[in-house]
Design a protein around this motif. Structure first.
Motif, PDB file in Angstrom:
ATOM      1  N   MET A   1       1.045  -0.844  -0.404  1.00  0.00           N
ATOM      2  CA  MET A   1       0.030  -0.199   0.060  1.00  0.00           C
ATOM      3  C   MET A   1       0.412   1.339  -0.350  1.00  0.00           C
ATOM      4  O   MET A   1       1.841   1.103   0.752  1.00  0.00           O
TER       5      MET A   1
ATOM      6  N   SER B   1     -14.935   5.574  -9.708  1.00  0.00           N
ATOM      7  CA  SER B   1     -14.772   6.343  -8.222  1.00  0.00           C
ATOM      8  C   SER B   1     -15.932   6.775  -7.894  1.00  0.00           C
ATOM      9  O   SER B   1     -16.859   7.516  -8.881  1.00  0.00           O
TER      10      SER B   1
ATOM     11  N   THR C   1     -12.934   7.181  -4.127  1.00  0.00           N
ATOM     12  CA  THR C   1     -12.673   6.235  -3.367  1.00  0.00           C
ATOM     13  C   THR C   1     -12.907   5.494  -4.820  1.00  0.00           C
ATOM     14  O   THR C   1     -13.741   4.963  -6.287  1.00  0.00           O
ATOM     15  N   SER C   2     -12.038   3.865  -5.234  1.00  0.00           N
ATOM     16  CA  SER C   2     -11.986   3.121  -6.844  1.00  0.00           C
ATOM     17  C   SER C   2     -11.676   1.571  -5.852  1.00  0.00           C
ATOM     18  O   SER C   2     -10.445   1.980  -5.580  1.00  0.00           O
ATOM     19  N   ASN C   3     -12.478   1.122  -6.914  1.00  0.00           N
ATOM     20  CA  ASN C   3     -11.542  -0.345  -6.869  1.00  0.00           C
ATOM     21  C   ASN C   3     -11.777  -1.388  -7.998  1.00  0.00           C
ATOM     22  O   ASN C   3     -11.842  -2.148  -8.014  1.00  0.00           O
ATOM     23  N   ASN C   4     -11.431  -0.642  -8.903  1.00  0.00           N
ATOM     24  CA  ASN C   4     -11.635  -0.988 -10.678  1.00  0.00           C
ATOM     25  C   ASN C   4     -10.447  -0.584 -11.069  1.00  0.00           C
ATOM     26  O   ASN C   4      -9.135   0.465 -10.789  1.00  0.00           O
TER      27      ASN C   4
ATOM     28  N   PHE D   1      -6.538  -0.247 -10.367  1.00  0.00           N
ATOM     29  CA  PHE D   1      -6.463  -0.568  -8.472  1.00  0.00           C
ATOM     30  C   PHE D   1      -6.908  -1.675  -8.217  1.00  0.00           C
ATOM     31  O   PHE D   1      -8.661  -1.941  -8.572  1.00  0.00           O
ATOM     32  N   LYS D   2      -6.717  -1.844  -7.343  1.00  0.00           N
ATOM     33  CA  LYS D   2      -7.295  -3.112  -6.385  1.00  0.00           C
ATOM     34  C   LYS D   2      -7.790  -2.049  -5.417  1.00  0.00           C
ATOM     35  O   LYS D   2      -8.947  -2.615  -4.773  1.00  0.00           O
ATOM     36  N   ARG D   3      -6.799  -0.845  -5.454  1.00  0.00           N
ATOM     37  CA  ARG D   3      -8.231  -0.077  -3.983  1.00  0.00           C
ATOM     38  C   ARG D   3      -7.339   0.892  -3.929  1.00  0.00           C
ATOM     39  O   ARG D   3      -6.344   1.158  -3.942  1.00  0.00           O
TER      40      ARG D   3
ATOM     41  N   LYS E   1      -7.772   5.377  -2.427  1.00  0.00           N
ATOM     42  CA  LYS E   1      -8.539   5.644  -1.323  1.00  0.00           C
ATOM     43  C   LYS E   1      -7.743   7.657  -1.833  1.00  0.00           C
ATOM     44  O   LYS E   1      -6.618   7.306  -1.427  1.00  0.00           O
TER      45      LYS E   1
ATOM     46  N   GLU F   1      -3.167   1.258  -4.077  1.00  0.00           N
ATOM     47  CA  GLU F   1      -2.605  -0.092  -3.607  1.00  0.00           C
ATOM     48  C   GLU F   1      -3.309  -1.112  -5.616  1.00  0.00           C
ATOM     49  O   GLU F   1      -4.158  -1.237  -5.658  1.00  0.00           O
TER      50      GLU F   1
ATOM     51  N   LYS G   1      -3.049  -3.669  -8.508  1.00  0.00           N
ATOM     52  CA  LYS G   1      -3.176  -5.102  -9.320  1.00  0.00           C
ATOM     53  C   LYS G   1      -1.552  -5.804  -9.878  1.00  0.00           C
ATOM     54  O   LYS G   1      -1.610  -6.557  -9.984  1.00  0.00           O
TER      55      LYS G   1
END
Length: 160
Positions: free
Chosen positions: A1, A74, A90-93, A96-98, A100, A122, A124
């Motif tokens: 991270m 986002s 925030t985003s997790n796609n 990005f795994k994650r 913020k 973080e 991918k």
């Protein structure tokens, strides 16, 4: 991270600073490496006594650098009162795994605001994560500086 925090005082009022950060559709015109944005959902507002206190929407952003181009969605949530605002993105796609990103904007006086720009990511791809780790301060500084320059440009335009 990967984590980074930058703080700046800008010579513009709190509302202008806040509006610039929330105006995602304009990012390609001034944010380095941001090549495209579009709103997925329209902003939803909650107000009390004419004070906007909560705001949320989704946007799709594309960032390109050299041979790399990444698109991601986002979630943008915002809370404020008369002299303080926090925008949490925030985003997790996408890559990005994650991810913020938190913008905290404090009113100092009628002509100045303090910005805290926090990011944690973080990725991918481990190779991209290593590259990002080495460059996070440069990238964060470049993005924050682009907002500062745009505030200066807008304030000069308003004076003429």
């Amino acid at each position: 991270m990967i984590k980074n925090l930058l703080t700046r005082v800008v010579n513009d009022n709190y509302i202008n600073t806040l509006n610039l950060v929330l105006d995602v559709k304009e990012y390609p015109s001034f944010v380095n490496w941001c090549t495209k944005t579009s709103l997925i959902t329209n902003p939803e507002f909650i107000t009390i006594n004419d004070l906007l206190i909560n705001y949320n929407f989704q946007a799709e952003l594309t960032f390109s650098y050299s041979i790399f181009s990444y698109q991601y969605t986002s979630d943008i949530n915002y809370f404020c009162n008369n002299d303080y605002a926090q925008i949490v993105i925030t985003s997790n796609n996408g890559p990005f795994k994650r991810m913020k990103n938190i913008w905290t904007i404090n009113k100092i006086n009628n002509n100045q605001s303090k910005i805290d720009f926090y990011i944690e990511i973080e990725l991918k791809n481990l190779i991209l994560e290593k590259i990002a780790m080495l460059n996070i301060n440069f990238v964060s500084n470049t993005i924050l500086t682009s907002f500062e320059k745009q505030l200066q440009k807008k304030s000069k335009t308003q004076l003429t």
